[in-house]
Write a protein that holds these residues in place. Structure first.
Motif, PDB file in Angstrom:
ATOM      1  N   ILE A   1      10.486  12.002  45.488  1.00  6.11           N
ATOM      2  CA  ILE A   1       9.632  10.818  45.376  1.00  6.11           C
ATOM      3  C   ILE A   1       9.445  10.151  46.738  1.00  6.11           C
ATOM      4  N   LEU A   2      10.520  10.018  47.516  1.00  7.82           N
ATOM      5  CA  LEU A   2      10.405   9.436  48.855  1.00  7.82           C
ATOM      6  C   LEU A   2       9.541  10.303  49.771  1.00  7.82           C
ATOM      7  N   GLY A   3       9.690  11.608  49.679  1.00 10.21           N
ATOM      8  CA  GLY A   3       8.847  12.511  50.458  1.00 10.21           C
ATOM      9  C   GLY A   3       7.380  12.401  50.074  1.00 10.21           C
ATOM     10  N   GLY A   4       7.135  12.248  48.773  1.00  7.73           N
ATOM     11  CA  GLY A   4       5.765  12.069  48.304  1.00  7.73           C
ATOM     12  C   GLY A   4       5.149  10.769  48.783  1.00  7.73           C
ATOM     13  N   LEU A   5       5.936   9.702  48.773  1.00  5.99           N
ATOM     14  CA  LEU A   5       5.430   8.417  49.274  1.00  5.99           C
ATOM     15  C   LEU A   5       5.146   8.492  50.773  1.00  5.99           C
ATOM     16  N   PHE A   6       6.007   9.187  51.517  1.00  8.24           N
ATOM     17  CA  PHE A   6       5.776   9.353  52.945  1.00  8.24           C
ATOM     18  C   PHE A   6       4.498  10.161  53.197  1.00  8.24           C
ATOM     19  N   GLY A  42       1.677  14.860  48.734  1.00  2.19           N
ATOM     20  CA  GLY A  42       2.238  13.622  48.207  1.00  2.19           C
ATOM     21  C   GLY A  42       2.209  13.562  46.698  1.00  2.19           C
ATOM     22  N   ILE A  43       1.067  13.904  46.133  1.00  2.00           N
ATOM     23  CA  ILE A  43       0.931  13.877  44.677  1.00  2.00           C
ATOM     24  C   ILE A  43       1.836  14.930  44.040  1.00  2.00           C
ATOM     25  N   GLY A  44       1.890  16.113  44.644  1.00  2.00           N
ATOM     26  CA  GLY A  44       2.754  17.171  44.106  1.00  2.00           C
ATOM     27  C   GLY A  44       4.228  16.808  44.150  1.00  2.00           C
ATOM     28  N   CYS A  45       4.667  16.188  45.235  1.00  2.00           N
ATOM     29  CA  CYS A  45       6.081  15.793  45.334  1.00  2.00           C
ATOM     30  C   CYS A  45       6.427  14.697  44.332  1.00  2.00           C
ATOM     31  N   ILE A  46       5.520  13.762  44.138  1.00  3.11           N
ATOM     32  CA  ILE A  46       5.791  12.692  43.164  1.00  3.11           C
ATOM     33  C   ILE A  46       5.840  13.247  41.753  1.00  3.11           C
ATOM     34  N   ILE A  47       4.939  14.179  41.437  1.00  4.06           N
ATOM     35  CA  ILE A  47       4.969  14.804  40.107  1.00  4.06           C
ATOM     36  C   ILE A  47       6.261  15.585  39.938  1.00  4.06           C
ATOM     37  N   ALA A  48       6.675  16.312  40.977  1.00  3.45           N
ATOM     38  CA  ALA A  48       7.932  17.078  40.887  1.00  3.45           C
ATOM     39  C   ALA A  48       9.130  16.153  40.749  1.00  3.45           C
ATOM     40  N   GLY A  49       9.082  14.994  41.366  1.00  2.89           N
ATOM     41  CA  GLY A  49      10.187  14.053  41.271  1.00  2.89           C
ATOM     42  C   GLY A  49      10.327  13.422  39.897  1.00  2.89           C
ATOM     43  N   PHE A  50       9.212  13.232  39.218  1.00  4.54           N
ATOM     44  CA  PHE A  50       9.249  12.608  37.896  1.00  4.54           C
ATOM     45  C   PHE A  50       9.264  13.609  36.752  1.00  4.54           C
ATOM     46  N   SER A  51       9.162  14.914  37.062  1.00 10.50           N
ATOM     47  CA  SER A  51       9.118  15.906  35.997  1.00 10.50           C
ATOM     48  C   SER A  51      10.483  16.019  35.317  1.00 10.50           C
ATOM     49  N   LYS A  52      10.484  16.392  34.072  1.00 13.39           N
ATOM     50  CA  LYS A  52      11.715  16.489  33.285  1.00 13.39           C
ATOM     51  C   LYS A  52      12.282  17.904  33.247  1.00 13.39           C
ATOM     52  N   ALA A  53      11.675  18.809  34.028  1.00 12.43           N
ATOM     53  CA  ALA A  53      12.094  20.206  33.981  1.00 12.43           C
ATOM     54  C   ALA A  53      13.419  20.472  34.577  1.00 12.43           C
TER      55      ALA A  53
END
Length: 66
Positions: free
Chosen positions: A14-19, A55-66
């Motif tokens: 999530i931090l990487g995605g925000l950056f 950014g969008i991909g990292c945020i999605i990966a951070g919030f995914s439940k997988a």
């Protein structure tokens, strides 16, 4: 409840995605030209699109439940 290691890993995504979104924002506003000199406007556009995608991909990966 997630264990501590998984929570730390997710927060880094999530931090990487925000950056990456911040980099895309300063690329779109032209502020990044003070730090990086692009040879062509198409290079700058691709850099902005790549930063947005990452950014969008990292945020999605951070919030995914997988």
């Amino acid at each position: 409840m997630k264990n501590l290691k998984q929570l730390a890993q997710d927060s880094m995504f999530i931090l990487g995605g925000l950056f990456a979104l911040y980099i895309a924002y300063i690329t779109g506003t032209g502020e990044i030209l003070n730090y990086i000199h692009f040879a062509d406007p198409l290079n700058e556009m691709f850099f902005c699109i790549a930063s947005l995608s990452m950014g969008i991909g990292c945020i999605i990966a951070g919030f995914s439940k997988a």
